[in-house]
Design a protein around this motif. Structure first.
Motif, PDB file in Angstrom:
ATOM      1  N   ARG A   1      -0.849   5.753   6.241  1.00 58.00           N
ATOM      2  CA  ARG A   1      -0.998   6.839   7.216  1.00 58.00           C
ATOM      3  C   ARG A   1      -2.458   6.978   7.633  1.00 58.00           C
ATOM      4  N   ARG A   2      -3.353   6.974   6.657  1.00 60.25           N
ATOM      5  CA  ARG A   2      -4.781   7.109   6.947  1.00 60.25           C
ATOM      6  C   ARG A   2      -5.277   5.940   7.790  1.00 60.25           C
ATOM      7  N   PHE A   3      -4.847   4.719   7.457  1.00 62.30           N
ATOM      8  CA  PHE A   3      -5.235   3.544   8.229  1.00 62.30           C
ATOM      9  C   PHE A   3      -4.815   3.690   9.690  1.00 62.30           C
ATOM     10  N   LEU A   4      -3.567   4.094   9.919  1.00 59.93           N
ATOM     11  CA  LEU A   4      -3.073   4.225  11.290  1.00 59.93           C
ATOM     12  C   LEU A   4      -3.826   5.299  12.068  1.00 59.93           C
ATOM     13  N   LEU A   5      -4.122   6.423  11.431  1.00 59.27           N
ATOM     14  CA  LEU A   5      -4.867   7.485  12.103  1.00 59.27           C
ATOM     15  C   LEU A   5      -6.276   7.031  12.465  1.00 59.27           C
ATOM     16  N   ILE A   6      -6.927   6.340  11.551  1.00 59.95           N
ATOM     17  CA  ILE A   6      -8.268   5.828  11.833  1.00 59.95           C
ATOM     18  C   ILE A   6      -8.214   4.795  12.956  1.00 59.95           C
ATOM     19  N   HIS A   7      -7.266   3.874  12.880  1.00 60.82           N
ATOM     20  CA  HIS A   7      -7.136   2.819  13.893  1.00 60.82           C
ATOM     21  C   HIS A   7      -6.864   3.395  15.277  1.00 60.82           C
ATOM     22  N   GLN A   8      -6.088   4.467  15.351  1.00 59.34           N
ATOM     23  CA  GLN A   8      -5.761   5.097  16.626  1.00 59.34           C
ATOM     24  C   GLN A   8      -6.863   6.033  17.127  1.00 59.34           C
ATOM     25  N   GLY A   9      -7.918   6.201  16.339  1.00 63.76           N
ATOM     26  CA  GLY A   9      -9.017   7.071  16.750  1.00 63.76           C
ATOM     27  C   GLY A   9      -8.704   8.544  16.577  1.00 63.76           C
TER      28      GLY A   9
ATOM     29  N   ILE B   1       0.852  -1.186   0.000  1.00 66.03           N
ATOM     30  CA  ILE B   1       0.000   0.000   0.000  1.00 66.03           C
ATOM     31  C   ILE B   1       0.887   1.235   0.000  1.00 66.03           C
ATOM     32  N   ASP B   2       0.350   2.325  -0.504  1.00 67.34           N
ATOM     33  CA  ASP B   2       1.147   3.551  -0.538  1.00 67.34           C
ATOM     34  C   ASP B   2       1.150   4.213   0.845  1.00 67.34           C
ATOM     35  N   GLN B   3       2.047   5.172   1.029  1.00 66.03           N
ATOM     36  CA  GLN B   3       2.210   5.822   2.329  1.00 66.03           C
ATOM     37  C   GLN B   3       0.944   6.546   2.775  1.00 66.03           C
ATOM     38  N   LYS B   4       0.255   7.179   1.848  1.00 69.33           N
ATOM     39  CA  LYS B   4      -0.963   7.913   2.203  1.00 69.33           C
ATOM     40  C   LYS B   4      -2.013   6.961   2.773  1.00 69.33           C
TER      41      LYS B   4
END
Length: 74
Positions: free
Chosen positions: A13-21, A7-10
């Motif tokens: 990054r979005r996945f991690l932000l969503i997962h972290q709330g 997956i690309d960095q964007k």
């Protein structure tokens, strides 16, 4: 054997932000939001030191709309 998922960095990054709330910003609200977040992550660090704020309060403040320390106490 499964192929690695690329997956690309964007997207990462979005996945991690969503997962972290953390995305969308402060989308959780009130006591229900705190309980939902704690149910998802399991626990948050309790640190009684209060130099600029207790760690648990800082974690929730960045995720819960209109957070106050009293909400956590309740």
């Amino acid at each position: 054997m499964n192929k690695p998922l690329h997956i690309d960095q964007k997207t990462a990054r979005r996945f991690l932000l969503i997962h972290q709330g953390l995305f969308p910003a402060r989308s959780l609200k009130g006591k229900v939001g705190i309980l939902d977040f704690l149910s998802k992550v399991g626990c948050i660090q309790f640190d009684p030191l209060d130099i600029i704020g207790k760690n648990a309060e800082l974690v929730l403040q960045s995720r819960i709309q209109d957070f106050t320390p009293r909400l956590l106490e309740e």
